[in-house]
Design a protein around this motif. Structure first.
Motif, PDB file in Angstrom:
ATOM      1  N   GLY A 152       0.704  -1.169   0.127  1.00  0.00           N
ATOM      2  CA  GLY A 152       0.052  -0.013   0.095  1.00  0.00           C
ATOM      3  C   GLY A 152       0.789   1.306  -0.122  1.00  0.00           C
ATOM      4  N   MET A 153       1.950   1.317   0.918  1.00  0.00           N
ATOM      5  CA  MET A 153       2.768   2.583   0.750  1.00  0.00           C
ATOM      6  C   MET A 153       3.505   2.525  -0.277  1.00  0.00           C
ATOM      7  SD  MET A 153       2.303   3.857   3.786  1.00  0.00           S
ATOM      8  CE  MET A 153       3.480   5.049   3.557  1.00  0.00           C
ATOM      9  N   THR A 154       3.785   1.607  -1.144  1.00  0.00           N
ATOM     10  CA  THR A 154       4.515   1.576  -2.490  1.00  0.00           C
ATOM     11  C   THR A 154       3.513   2.256  -3.259  1.00  0.00           C
ATOM     12  OG1 THR A 154       6.007  -0.065  -1.813  1.00  0.00           O
ATOM     13  CG2 THR A 154       5.589   0.192  -4.097  1.00  0.00           C
ATOM     14  N   GLY A 155       2.379   1.814  -3.465  1.00  0.00           N
ATOM     15  CA  GLY A 155       1.382   2.343  -4.256  1.00  0.00           C
ATOM     16  C   GLY A 155       1.152   4.123  -4.015  1.00  0.00           C
ATOM     17  N   MET A 156       1.142   4.420  -2.848  1.00  0.00           N
ATOM     18  CA  MET A 156       1.279   5.827  -2.506  1.00  0.00           C
ATOM     19  C   MET A 156       2.325   6.260  -3.086  1.00  0.00           C
ATOM     20  SD  MET A 156       0.836   7.808   1.231  1.00  0.00           S
ATOM     21  CE  MET A 156      -0.412   7.074   1.562  1.00  0.00           C
ATOM     22  N   ASN A 157       3.592   5.656  -2.791  1.00  0.00           N
ATOM     23  CA  ASN A 157       4.874   6.304  -3.203  1.00  0.00           C
ATOM     24  C   ASN A 157       4.827   6.452  -5.105  1.00  0.00           C
ATOM     25  OD1 ASN A 157       7.922   5.377  -4.229  1.00  0.00           O
ATOM     26  ND2 ASN A 157       7.718   6.976  -3.232  1.00  0.00           N
ATOM     27  N   PHE A 158       4.130   5.419  -5.517  1.00  0.00           N
ATOM     28  CA  PHE A 158       4.257   5.427  -7.286  1.00  0.00           C
ATOM     29  C   PHE A 158       3.526   6.574  -7.608  1.00  0.00           C
ATOM     30  CE2 PHE A 158       4.819   0.616  -8.106  1.00  0.00           C
ATOM     31  CZ  PHE A 158       6.322   0.700  -7.621  1.00  0.00           C
ATOM     32  N   GLY A 159       2.342   6.972  -6.787  1.00  0.00           N
ATOM     33  CA  GLY A 159       1.659   8.127  -7.347  1.00  0.00           C
ATOM     34  C   GLY A 159       2.303   9.482  -7.313  1.00  0.00           C
ATOM     35  N   HIS A 160       3.152   9.521  -6.065  1.00  0.00           N
ATOM     36  CA  HIS A 160       3.986  10.831  -5.960  1.00  0.00           C
ATOM     37  C   HIS A 160       5.203  10.604  -7.081  1.00  0.00           C
ATOM     38  CE1 HIS A 160       2.698  12.486  -2.311  1.00  0.00           C
ATOM     39  NE2 HIS A 160       2.309  11.184  -1.944  1.00  0.00           N
ATOM     40  N   LEU A 161       5.528   9.503  -7.543  1.00  0.00           N
ATOM     41  CA  LEU A 161       6.721   9.399  -8.429  1.00  0.00           C
ATOM     42  C   LEU A 161       6.139   9.814 -10.060  1.00  0.00           C
ATOM     43  CD1 LEU A 161       8.634   6.119  -7.675  1.00  0.00           C
ATOM     44  CD2 LEU A 161       9.539   8.464  -7.465  1.00  0.00           C
ATOM     45  N   ILE A 162       4.571   9.321 -10.246  1.00  0.00           N
ATOM     46  CA  ILE A 162       4.339   9.638 -11.596  1.00  0.00           C
ATOM     47  C   ILE A 162       4.056  11.322 -11.550  1.00  0.00           C
ATOM     48  CG2 ILE A 162       1.824   9.873 -12.838  1.00  0.00           C
ATOM     49  CD1 ILE A 162       1.692   6.888 -11.602  1.00  0.00           C
ATOM     50  N   LEU A 163       3.868  11.951 -10.662  1.00  0.00           N
ATOM     51  CA  LEU A 163       3.522  13.472 -10.429  1.00  0.00           C
ATOM     52  C   LEU A 163       4.889  14.261 -10.442  1.00  0.00           C
ATOM     53  CD1 LEU A 163       0.844  13.789  -7.664  1.00  0.00           C
ATOM     54  CD2 LEU A 163       0.462  14.248 -10.196  1.00  0.00           C
ATOM     55  N   ALA A 164       5.812  13.639  -9.766  1.00  0.00           N
ATOM     56  CA  ALA A 164       7.170  14.317  -9.949  1.00  0.00           C
ATOM     57  C   ALA A 164       7.746  14.230 -11.232  1.00  0.00           C
ATOM     58  CB  ALA A 164       8.046  13.603  -8.800  1.00  0.00           C
ATOM     59  N   ASN A 165       7.611  12.796 -11.746  1.00  0.00           N
ATOM     60  CA  ASN A 165       8.174  12.692 -13.226  1.00  0.00           C
ATOM     61  C   ASN A 165       7.655  13.486 -14.386  1.00  0.00           C
ATOM     62  OD1 ASN A 165      10.353  11.243 -14.554  1.00  0.00           O
ATOM     63  ND2 ASN A 165       8.682   9.945 -15.732  1.00  0.00           N
ATOM     64  N   TYR A 166       6.589  13.617 -14.064  1.00  0.00           N
ATOM     65  CA  TYR A 166       5.573  14.387 -15.041  1.00  0.00           C
ATOM     66  C   TYR A 166       6.228  15.900 -15.246  1.00  0.00           C
ATOM     67  CZ  TYR A 166       1.823  17.215 -16.944  1.00  0.00           C
ATOM     68  OH  TYR A 166       0.859  18.199 -17.715  1.00  0.00           O
ATOM     69  N   ARG A 167       6.215  16.616 -13.817  1.00  0.00           N
ATOM     70  CA  ARG A 167       6.654  17.852 -13.686  1.00  0.00           C
ATOM     71  C   ARG A 167       8.228  17.843 -14.036  1.00  0.00           C
ATOM     72  NH1 ARG A 167       7.732  20.629  -8.116  1.00  0.00           N
ATOM     73  NH2 ARG A 167       9.556  19.191  -8.046  1.00  0.00           N
ATOM     74  N   ARG A 168       9.011  16.835 -13.922  1.00  0.00           N
ATOM     75  CA  ARG A 168      10.449  17.110 -14.281  1.00  0.00           C
ATOM     76  C   ARG A 168      10.525  16.958 -15.821  1.00  0.00           C
ATOM     77  NH1 ARG A 168      11.814  12.528 -12.091  1.00  0.00           N
ATOM     78  NH2 ARG A 168      12.443  13.633 -10.029  1.00  0.00           N
ATOM     79  N   VAL A 169       9.808  16.261 -16.553  1.00  0.00           N
ATOM     80  CA  VAL A 169      10.026  16.117 -17.903  1.00  0.00           C
ATOM     81  C   VAL A 169       9.469  17.416 -18.522  1.00  0.00           C
ATOM     82  CG1 VAL A 169       9.401  14.684 -19.661  1.00  0.00           C
ATOM     83  CG2 VAL A 169      10.499  13.476 -17.704  1.00  0.00           C
ATOM     84  N   THR A 170       8.175  17.539 -18.321  1.00  0.00           N
ATOM     85  CA  THR A 170       7.459  18.459 -19.134  1.00  0.00           C
ATOM     86  C   THR A 170       7.939  20.142 -18.861  1.00  0.00           C
ATOM     87  OG1 THR A 170       5.727  18.751 -17.205  1.00  0.00           O
ATOM     88  CG2 THR A 170       5.307  17.071 -19.127  1.00  0.00           C
ATOM     89  N   SER A 171       8.638  20.049 -17.815  1.00  0.00           N
ATOM     90  CA  SER A 171       9.286  21.329 -17.673  1.00  0.00           C
ATOM     91  C   SER A 171      10.306  21.710 -18.695  1.00  0.00           C
ATOM     92  CB  SER A 171       9.778  21.785 -16.226  1.00  0.00           C
ATOM     93  OG  SER A 171      10.830  20.632 -15.899  1.00  0.00           O
ATOM     94  N   LEU A 172      10.902  20.492 -19.251  1.00  0.00           N
ATOM     95  CA  LEU A 172      12.077  20.660 -19.956  1.00  0.00           C
ATOM     96  C   LEU A 172      11.503  20.388 -21.471  1.00  0.00           C
ATOM     97  CD1 LEU A 172      14.757  19.247 -17.762  1.00  0.00           C
ATOM     98  CD2 LEU A 172      14.349  21.765 -18.451  1.00  0.00           C
ATOM     99  N   ASP A 173      10.699  19.409 -21.671  1.00  0.00           N
ATOM    100  CA  ASP A 173      10.475  18.938 -22.992  1.00  0.00           C
ATOM    101  C   ASP A 173       8.833  18.611 -22.835  1.00  0.00           C
ATOM    102  OD1 ASP A 173      10.046  17.582 -25.441  1.00  0.00           O
ATOM    103  OD2 ASP A 173      11.340  16.111 -25.080  1.00  0.00           O
ATOM    104  N   ASN A 174       8.169  19.558 -23.354  1.00  0.00           N
ATOM    105  CA  ASN A 174       6.734  19.489 -23.475  1.00  0.00           C
ATOM    106  C   ASN A 174       5.906  19.201 -24.693  1.00  0.00           C
ATOM    107  OD1 ASN A 174       4.298  19.595 -21.782  1.00  0.00           O
ATOM    108  ND2 ASN A 174       3.934  21.603 -21.997  1.00  0.00           N
ATOM    109  N   THR A 175       6.612  18.513 -25.712  1.00  0.00           N
ATOM    110  CA  THR A 175       6.346  18.279 -26.674  1.00  0.00           C
ATOM    111  C   THR A 175       5.026  16.995 -26.864  1.00  0.00           C
ATOM    112  OG1 THR A 175       8.055  16.694 -27.529  1.00  0.00           O
ATOM    113  CG2 THR A 175       8.415  19.135 -28.066  1.00  0.00           C
TER     114      THR A 175
END
Length: 698
Positions: free
Chosen positions: A586-609
């Motif tokens: 369960g805690m891993t599922g919570m962590n995966f959600g945070h990773l999805i959001l962090a990765n989305y922000r990190r990538v789209t801030s530099l490459d939003n094609t």
């Protein structure tokens, strides 16, 4: 010799218990006096209303509970009038409509996290039952229906009002002091959990238990903070700060448990500098826990963050090691915000923070079970009443519905009901002696009524103030009041007393039996529903991250995950210690959600094609499905393919430098290890379950 729980309550009571019982007795005697002066038919319902408000006596909580009680009572009374208006000449139809209303109230009560609101739903159901059934019993006209509704609403509102006023004026206790204590505990428990997770010498089982304790404290802080808004103009500011503290504590817990596993299972990934950083974090967190002032805590956490940054751990080692170092900075960022939020709770006048309450995950299968159970309780009581025309049968219908609705969402409702029944048994004997023997010999005056009637009630209130025996005290007070029925025209009739006693006892027996016969849904079914709901939320994070800020999407995900994690932890506790993994899942599922959001922000801030966004969306979808697959004992290879496609796309686009791409590669490597580990653990557990079933069949 050490005193037991009852000995501590009555032989060595603390001053808070005595104050609580005194306040409760004052509120009840005041409500009784006013009800008798107003010539209300059943003044004892005002006392029962005041009894329930004594649970959690702080001013804000009492105000909130009073508002919920009054609102539920008015709505229930109005609904009762409407039912009788539609079916005055058809009692059977009225009872069927009432059963539907009980189902709606009970189901709705289980979908809220606020116990005061749960109590409001219970009062809505109970008031409608009183209005309809008393009208049927007394063969009243349409005017009689209205009179009964007004009387019942007046009695309950009077009791709630008196309890609220006494709570605010006599030895007032504030919710903000409780919130301050909760906030301290959340910080202490969460930082202790972080220290334990980053120490390879501490077993993962001990670290798991600590994180469960911290989770419970964060949820308690969030739930209790809703009532602080009633305590002055700065109440809403304190509530927002408490919500923020809860949110960041949950985010920290989601992040830390994954690094705890890596520290223990992959020690070769950590360099000497990394080990020194872990030790520095553990030592600093222990110092912060011992610090009392905001300035000391802030100085400690800022100094730690500067030291970790100077170590430049994110620039050395493998991609996975650099990703772990980046995760440490994320953890320290959460810790810093938690300290700021705690300060804002104390200094709401000069500090402004914004944060939403924890969202609620609503699982409708258990809710429907609770609704069916409560409506079945009422139906059984109604059938007995229709068959026997038993005038006391109204108690048999009302009390099980109130207790069944209030206790259904508790972790151990059967244990609560047992304690209520034990306390109620003592209340029966007290009502017989004080309410039907001693009061029959006393002068029929209000003062004498209070003197004789109030003694046992004071003792019952002392029990309500102690969590270990709260259910016993509640059962005692409720049955003592109902069976004594203090009013202007008290009758001391033993046969009538026994008739009411039999009705209540039969209702409680039916309640306990129904809870045993209609249990909650199977644990395996609920576990699968929790995993599936987590997967669905992970898939929704893409859309939410496009519409909202990362913080808002993260807060939404945290709130929906916290109860799922607690439910998985409850399932985990039923497994042998060496096979427990559901809490981590369960805690891993919570962590995966945070990773999805962090990765989305990190990538789209530099490459939003568009191509990059599509690769991100496919990677997120693959990760969500891989999480569900690993919970069933399988590894979904589509995640590996989607990860490679994402990395390839980022390299081809050329918008991100090699170091940033390597950090994402390290994150993917860490996710791969985690998914494989859970797939192996889940597969082994499923095989054991199948073997157990075959063995039982043979």
């Amino acid at each position: 010799m050490a005193l037991g729980t009852w000995g501590r309550v009555y032989l060595t009571p603390d001053i808070n218990t005595l104050k609580f019982a005194t306040k409760g007795l004052v509120a009840m005697t005041l409500s009784l006096y006013l009800a008798m002066e107003m010539q209300l038919d059943r003044p004892y319902w005002a006392l029962i209303s005041a009894v329930f408000l004594q649970i959690r006596p702080q001013s804000g909580l009492v105000i909130e509970k009073g508002l919920c009680q009054i609102g539920g009572t008015i709505i229930g009374g109005g609904l009762g009038v409407l039912i009788m208006a539609l079916s005055m000449q058809m009692p059977a139809i009225a009872l069927m409509m009432l059963m539907v209303w009980v189902f709606i109230c009970a189901t709705s009560s289980s979908l809220t996290r606020n116990f005061n609101l749960t109590y409001g739903f219970a009062m809505g159901a109970a008031t409608a039952i009183l209005v309809v059934v008393l009208t049927i019993v007394n063969n009243n006209s349409s005017q009689g229906v209205f009179d009964i509704a007004v009387a019942r609403v007046s009695e309950i509102v009077l009791g709630a009002t008196c309890a609220t006023l006494v709570s605010m004026l006599l030895w007032p206790d504030r919710v903000r002091y409780i919130i301050h204590g909760h906030a301290n505990t959340v910080i202490d428990e969460t930082f202790k959990a972080l220290t334990m997770h980053l120490d390879a010498n501490i077993s993962m089982n001990d670290a798991r238990q600590q994180i469960m304790s911290a989770l419970g404290q964060a949820l308690t802080l969030n739930n209790d903070s809703s009532a602080v808004v009633y305590e002055g103009p700065h109440g809403p500011g304190r509530a927002r700060a408490a919500y923020l503290l809860s949110q960041r504590a949950l985010s920290m817990m989601a992040e830390m448990q994954t690094y705890g596993r890596l520290v223990r299972e992959h020690p070769t990934l950590a360099s000497e500098a990394f080990e020194d950083a872990l030790k520095d974090i553990r030592d600093t967190m222990e110092r912060i826990r011992s610090r009392q002032t905001y300035s000391e805590r802030k100085r400690e956490i800022n100094g730690l963050r500067q030291r970790i940054q100077k170590a430049e751990l994110q620039r050395h080692g493998t991609p996975l090691a650099r990703r772990m170092a980046q995760g440490l900075m994320i953890l320290l960022g959460y810790a810093s915000v938690m300290i700021e939020a705690h300060h804002a709770i104390n200094d709401a006048e000069n500090t402004r923070l914004k944060a939403p309450r924890l969202s609620r995950h609503r699982d409708y299968m258990p809710a429907l079970t609770i609704g069916i159970r409560s409506s079945l309780l009422f139906a059984i009581g109604a059938i007995i009443y229709v068959s026997t025309q038993w005038s006391s049968g109204v108690l048999m219908m009302v009390m099980p519905v109130i207790f069944g609705t209030m206790f259904a969402s508790f972790p151990s409702p059967n244990a609560m009901l047992k304690n209520v029944m034990k306390g109620g048994l003592v209340g029966i004997f007290a009502a017989l002696i004080f309410g039907n023997i001693l009061l029959a010999q006393a002068a029929h005056e209000y003062i004498m009524l209070v003197v004789v009637f109030g003694g046992p009630l004071f003792l019952g209130l002392m029990a309500i103030n102690n969590r270990a025996v709260l259910a016993n005290g509640l059962g005692f007070c409720i049955l003592y009041i109902i069976l004594t029925m203090p009013s202007n025209n008290m009758s001391f009739n033993i046969s009538s007393f026994m008739d009411r006693t039999l009705a209540i006892a039969l209702g409680l027996i039916i309640l306990y039996t129904v809870f045993r016969i209609v249990p909650s849904p199977n644990a395996l079914v609920l576990r699968r529903r929790v995993i599936r709901a987590t997967t669905d939320d992970m898939l929704q994070l893409w859309e939410r991250s496009c519409r909202q800020s990362r913080e808002r999407a993260s807060d939404w995900f945290n709130g929906r995950m916290v109860e799922r994690v607690q439910r998985l932890a409850n399932f985990d506790s039923q497994l042998p210690e060496e096979e427990r993994y559901l809490l981590d899942l369960g805690m891993t599922g919570m962590n995966f959600g945070h990773l999805i959001l962090a990765n989305y922000r990190r990538v789209t801030s530099l490459d939003n094609t568009p191509d990059t966004r599509e690769a991100l969306r496919q990677w997120q979808t693959a990760l969500a499905h891989a999480y569900q697959a690993c919970a069933w004992g399988d590894f979904d290879e589509r995640f590996t393919d989607a990860s490679q496609a994402l990395l390839k796309r980022l390299r081809e686009a050329g918008e991100m430098d090699d170091e940033q791409i390597e950090l994402i590669e390290g994150m993917v490597r860490r996710l791969d290890l985690t998914l494989h580990r859970f797939a192996k653990m889940s597969s082994s557990r499923d095989q054991r379950d199948i073997s157990d079933v075959l063995e039982q069949a043979s």
